[in-house]
Design an enzyme around this catalytic site. Structure first.
Site, mmCIF file in Angstrom:
data_model
loop_
_atom_site.group_PDB
_atom_site.id
_atom_site.type_symbol
_atom_site.label_atom_id
_atom_site.label_comp_id
_atom_site.label_asym_id
_atom_site.label_seq_id
_atom_site.Cartn_x
_atom_site.Cartn_y
_atom_site.Cartn_z
ATOM 1 N N SER A 1 20.911 37.896 37.974
ATOM 2 C CA SER A 1 21.632 39.098 37.550
ATOM 3 C C SER A 1 21.694 39.251 36.029
ATOM 4 O O SER A 1 21.632 40.379 35.532
ATOM 5 C CB SER A 1 23.024 39.125 38.158
ATOM 6 O OG SER A 1 23.632 37.877 37.998
ATOM 7 N N HIS B 1 42.238 34.535 29.874
ATOM 8 C CA HIS B 1 43.022 33.726 30.818
ATOM 9 C C HIS B 1 42.238 32.570 31.422
ATOM 10 O O HIS B 1 42.790 31.785 32.188
ATOM 11 C CB HIS B 1 43.579 34.612 31.939
ATOM 12 C CG HIS B 1 44.420 35.743 31.404
ATOM 13 N ND1 HIS B 1 44.002 37.062 31.447
ATOM 14 C CD2 HIS B 1 45.618 35.741 30.778
ATOM 15 C CE1 HIS B 1 44.910 37.827 30.878
ATOM 16 N NE2 HIS B 1 45.914 37.053 30.457
#
Lengths: 228, 322
Positions: A131, A189
């Site tokens: 990808s 995060h």
């Protein structure tokens, strides 16, 4: 939204030899994967690309960085990537020629891997799939043919579908937009996703190198604002 | 002049007549002719010391005249060069034609003339004259060989013009070649060339110089190699060893050769390495060059993969990893 077909014809060569070759290789590798799996599950660790291994210079990282481009976790993973490669790669290869297109494709794939390694530096989860390279090809398509029209399958509502011709710029921006929020989440995060969003971004950024691979005539057309 | 004509007629009938040769030398205005005539006299009557002395004087005079002519030719040629730089090609050509008419031994004048004349045949003559005066002039030899090659292979010249952005000249050659095509297949190939060029001209495509294309196409493979080197060295370029840089150089050179092979231009490689008179690479030469390029790139990548695979044994210690 699912791009189905680029409706514009090729200009320089009639057949996208390298694009088709890459699709065949990826498919063959997926079919052979079960035969290579081992009980110790080391296969993906050896031939997928693992960020912490790269940073610690552990294992055959160069080989893994390339082999990871040809490994997929299943049929749908392969199908999504290869379909996009077929839709966008055909004309990018036409503008480059097969061998230069291959180098560009690998360059985008390795760039994706480098970007993924930088962002997921501590991760021991190997990444696989084409990808990143495909996003590079999509980026190159956007640079070369922003006004190109792609026949796209759109799920309008429930079973209602449509297949309009949509400008490449909207399709590529749509797919790029889908990467941004998870990519920010990963960056701030440290969330682990099963999809390599930053690899996609890395491949996409590497697409600017397409100018180093264009045929002389295609490059002359590009800088002359003529159809590439 | 009547006396000269009379002596020439006598010499046609009696070429071994020393008196006729002597008197021809006396009546002629041309120093070169006087020298030739007296040389003939001495060949027939070697003991004539007065003739020998006169010949010596004439030779000294001839050398002085030649020096004067050479100095004049140099001055006129440099004037012509300045005119050419100012874009006054026609005036420069006229001046040079005057120079070579009066003093045909000036190499530089012929060379400059070969660059200024429009007709291919005139260029060939000018270059042949350069080489007659100085057979060691490599640049003139290469240009003459190229001209003769392109005379035999006009489509090569058309392709070169196309690459240089001289579309009108390329089209003129294609049209001429189409008129003389010997087979349907040849005509089709030429017609495709004409179509391509006309489309390109209509789209207003700007010309990109071959050297720019070579510079643009060279770094692609190196960039891929560099990224793989980064991966191999933990994304730390300070870890690169000199041998890795050397392999990188090999990739860069390979990329350069591939770029040269894919761009039709008057690159020195074609003339220096392959000795090609056309100087723009035959199909075989291009194939050889691209194979060399791929080999250089391939060697570096194989060495890098080898170094990478050496670390495959690390996986034996993997069992403890999550």
């Amino acid at each position: 939204m699912f791009p189905i077909k680029d409706t514009e014809p090729n200009r320089y060569s009639p057949f996208p030899m390298m694009t088709l070759f890459l699709i065949v290789i990826n498919t063959v590798v997926l079919l052979l994967e079960p035969a290579w799996w081992r009980e110790d599950h080391l296969f993906f660790r050896e031939f997928g690309s693992t960020p912490s291994f790269i940073l610690e210079r552990f294992g055959p990282t160069v080989v893994a960085s390339l082999t990871a481009l040809f490994l997929h976790s299943g049929f749908f993973h392969l199908f999504g990537n290869m379909f996009a490669l077929w839709v966008f790669g055909r004309r990018v290869e036409d503008a480059c020629g097969p061998m230069r297109f291959l180098i560009f494709y690998l360059l985008c794939g390795v760039s994706a891997d480098v970007m993924s390694t930088i962002v997921r530096s501590g991760s021991t989860i190997p990444s696989i799939g084409a990808s990143g390279a495909v996003f590079g090809v999509m980026g190159a398509y956007l640079i070369l043919y922003p006004a190109g029209r792609i026949r796209t399958l759109v799920l309008v509502w429930g079973p209602v579908i449509a297949w309009p011709r949509i400008r490449a710029i909207w399709i590529v921006l749509y797919f790029l937009g889908m990467q941004i929020i998870p990519a920010i989440d990963i960056l701030f995060h440290g969330t682990e996703y099963y999809i390599g969003y930053w690899a996609h971004m890395g491949g996409f950024f590497a697409s600017v190198t397409i100018f180093l691979f264009l045929r002389p005539e295609a490059f002359a057309r590009y800088i002359s604002d003529a159809d590439v | 002049m009547q006396a000269r004509a009379l002596f020439l007629r006598i010499l046609e009938e009696q070429p071994e007549n020393p008196a006729a040769w002597y008197w021809l030398a006396r009546v002629s205005d041309d120093v070169d002719e006087q020298i030739v005539a007296l040389e003939r006299v001495l060949a027939l009557k070697p003991h004539l010391s007065q003739v020998r002395a006169r010949l010596k004087r004439l030779r000294t005079r001839q050398q002085a005249i030649q020096r004067e002519k050479a100095a004049w030719a140099r001055k006129q040629t440099s004037k012509a060069e300045k005119l050419r730089k100012r874009g006054e090609g026609e005036e420069a050509t006229a001046l040079l034609l005057d120079v070579v008419e009066k003093y045909e031994k000036h190499e530089k004048a012929w060379l400059l003339l070969s660059e200024l004349v429009d007709e291919e045949e005139d260029r060939v003559i000018a270059l042949q004259n350069v080489l007659a005066l100085n057979p060691k002039n490599k640049a003139a030899r290469a240009r003459l060989d190229a001209l003769l090659h392109f005379r035999e292979n006009p489509l090569d010249l058309a392709a070169l013009y196309e690459e240089e952005g001289r579309f009108d000249e390329a089209l003129a050659i294609y049209h001429q070649a189409a008129r003389h095509a010997e087979s349907r297949q040849e005509w089709d190939t030429i017609y495709k060339g004409i179509n391509r060029l006309e489309r390109r001209r209509e789209s207003g495509v700007r010309h990109v110089r071959p050297n720019v294309s070579i510079i643009r196409l060279t770094p692609g493979p190196f960039l891929l190699y560099f990224l793989l080197l980064m991966v191999h060295n933990g994304l730390d370029p300070l870890q690169f060893t000199p041998s890795l840089w050397l392999e990188g150089l090999s990739v860069l050179v390979g990329g350069f050769l591939l770029a040269v092979a894919s761009v039709r231009s008057h690159h020195p490689i074609w003339t220096r390495v392959f000795g090609e008179p056309g100087g723009s690479g035959s199909r075989l030469a291009r194939f050889a060059l691209s194979m060399t390029g791929w080999t250089l790139i391939g060697i570096a990548f194989v060495l890098l993969f080898g170094a990478s695979l050496e670390r495959l044994g690390d996986y034996s210690s993997l069992s403890g990893l999550p």
